[in-house]
Write an enzyme that holds these catalytic residues in place. Structure first.
Site: not given
Length: 441
Positions: A175-176, A375-377
């Protein structure tokens, strides 16, 4: 200025609330609100040697206006673009408020046969004639696979779930991560967004025209892609993104503490900024090296899975983010930012009060205190060849070792992206559509 493009980047005519066609198969990209912060942001970038770019072009490093999938100041989702226009098709059935609980897979021939779901407290089973496509996202897709017997053998055995296929589902999660704790104060008024200067006209502008400060996507106005001095990239790939907007974490009190910061911590850290005009420049780490995992809490499909992020487990992530913070401060206090009285808010965070403000040690402490998941999974159902021990799906998104089952969402991306994940997720869907059309004529 309203920049609108289709999803493939082709310009389409500008439009407004009254005359903008909801063209089928178009996903609109727009950016239409500007404050003096953007002029300062772009000017600061130029003074630091960066060009003003369209970051959806082939230019990888530079400063530019934020672009988002919005139309008339509202999110233009894949549902609005690709689903709603075709919702009346006879061969398409849309069921909302239903929860898929399991994919039934034949343990002998390892063929996906049906899907179980719960609707209005009743359990239903739908059989498949051709194949099943799982597109539940980076968290729910691995959860459903594991509930169906596809996942790490040791974990499924621990959950007492019969193993259909031993794959490293949920074991490759990236994630980021961003830092929202940089707050800049201003000695000019009418630039930042605060509860006191948000007028009823701003609400009307957004409701009726899709314009004004409330149309900013998540309050972000500009984005920069930069390469820090600690980057290990051989080529000119950015390792940090900077997000600038006319509000800051200090504004969150009026938004019911949406940032997730505890009230007493927030008050001690940012309470002095009551209704002051502030803005933020938030650094975000692109190439996360720390890897997390998704596991089942139990066999109940209505229980959330356990997500372990392991942020900053790899110290190189921490080092890069510290450099990103320093760079954000350099941007926010140079160029035209000086002309509008920009200055960094230097009150120490309560959890870092014993450290000297501005040192690497202080910023490491601040990151561990206020780092924010984006929330960039990606990666929980990693795409790769059969010989890759971490791979879950192949290049046609078929689950290894299971027939008639594919995963078509962002979970198949194997590594952290130098981008936000919305557009890549749409790309996965479009590519899978082309694969399906080719496979089934």
């Amino acid at each position: 200025m309203f920049r609108i493009s289709d999803f493939r980047g082709n310009d389409v005519p500008n439009c407004h609330m009254q005359n903008c066609p909801f063209t089928k198969n178009y996903m609109y990209i727009s950016s239409n609100y500007r404050t003096p912060l953007m002029d300062a942001f772009l000017d600061s970038g130029k003074k630091l040697g960066y060009r003003t770019i369209d970051y959806n072009s082939d230019e990888r490093i530079g400063f530019g206006y934020v672009q988002a999938n919005t139309l008339n100041g509202r999110r233009h989702s894949t549902s609005k673009a690709f689903l709603f226009p075709f919702k009346d098709r006879k061969n398409l059935h849309i069921l909302t408020q239903a929860t898929v609980t399991k994919i039934n897979i034949n343990h002998v021939n390892k063929k996906a046969e049906s899907v179980e779901f719960v609707y209005n407290k009743m359990t239903y089973t739908v059989e498949t004639k051709k194949e099943i496509i799982l597109s539940a996202g980076c968290i729910a897709s691995p959860q459903l696979l594991m509930l169906s017997g596809v996942g790490p053998k040791e974990h499924l055995s621990e959950m007492n779930i019969p193993v259909v296929q031993d794959l490293r589902v949920g074991q490759n999660v990236y994630d980021h991560v961003a830092f929202l704790g940089l707050v800049f104060q201003l000695n000019t008024t009418g630039i930042a967004i605060t509860p006191s200067n948000t007028k009823i006209q701003d609400v009307k502008d957004w409701l009726f025209n899709g314009e004004g400060p409330l149309s900013l996507p998540s309050g972000v106005e500009g984005i920069a892609f930069v390469k820090t001095s600690v980057s290990e990239e051989e080529f000119d790939y950015p390792d940090i993104e900077l997000l600038v907007g006319p509000l800051s974490l200090a504004t969150q009190r009026s938004q019911n503490n949406l940032s997730g910061v505890k009230v007493d911590y927030f008050e001690e850290a940012f309470g002095d900024l009551t209704d002051e005009e502030t803005f933020s420049i938030a650094p975000m780490l692109f190439h996360t090296r720390s890897k997390g995992q998704i596991t089942l809490k139990d066999k109940n499909p209505f229980h959330w899975p356990q997500v372990t992020y392991n942020y900053f487990k790899d110290r190189r992530d921490l080092k890069t983010m510290v450099e990103g913070i320093k760079y954000a401060i350099k941007v926010g206090t140079s160029g035209n930012f000086e002309n509008i009285g920009s200055r960094l808010y230097k009150k120490k965070l309560p959890s870092c009060s014993t450290l000297e403000f501005g040192t690497d040690q202080y910023w490491e402490c601040a990151l561990r205190s206020l780092a924010t998941p984006m929330q960039h999974h990606v990666g929980s159902c990693r795409m790769g060849p059969a010989w890759d021990p971490e791979a879950v799906v192949d290049h046609h998104l078929r689950v290894h070792g299971v027939k008639r089952l594919r995963v078509g969402d962002i979970s198949i991306i194997p590594i952290p992206l130098t981008a936000h994940t919305n557009a890549p997720a749409v790309m996965v869907g479009e590519k899978l559509a082309d694969i399906l059309k080719a496979d089934w004529n």
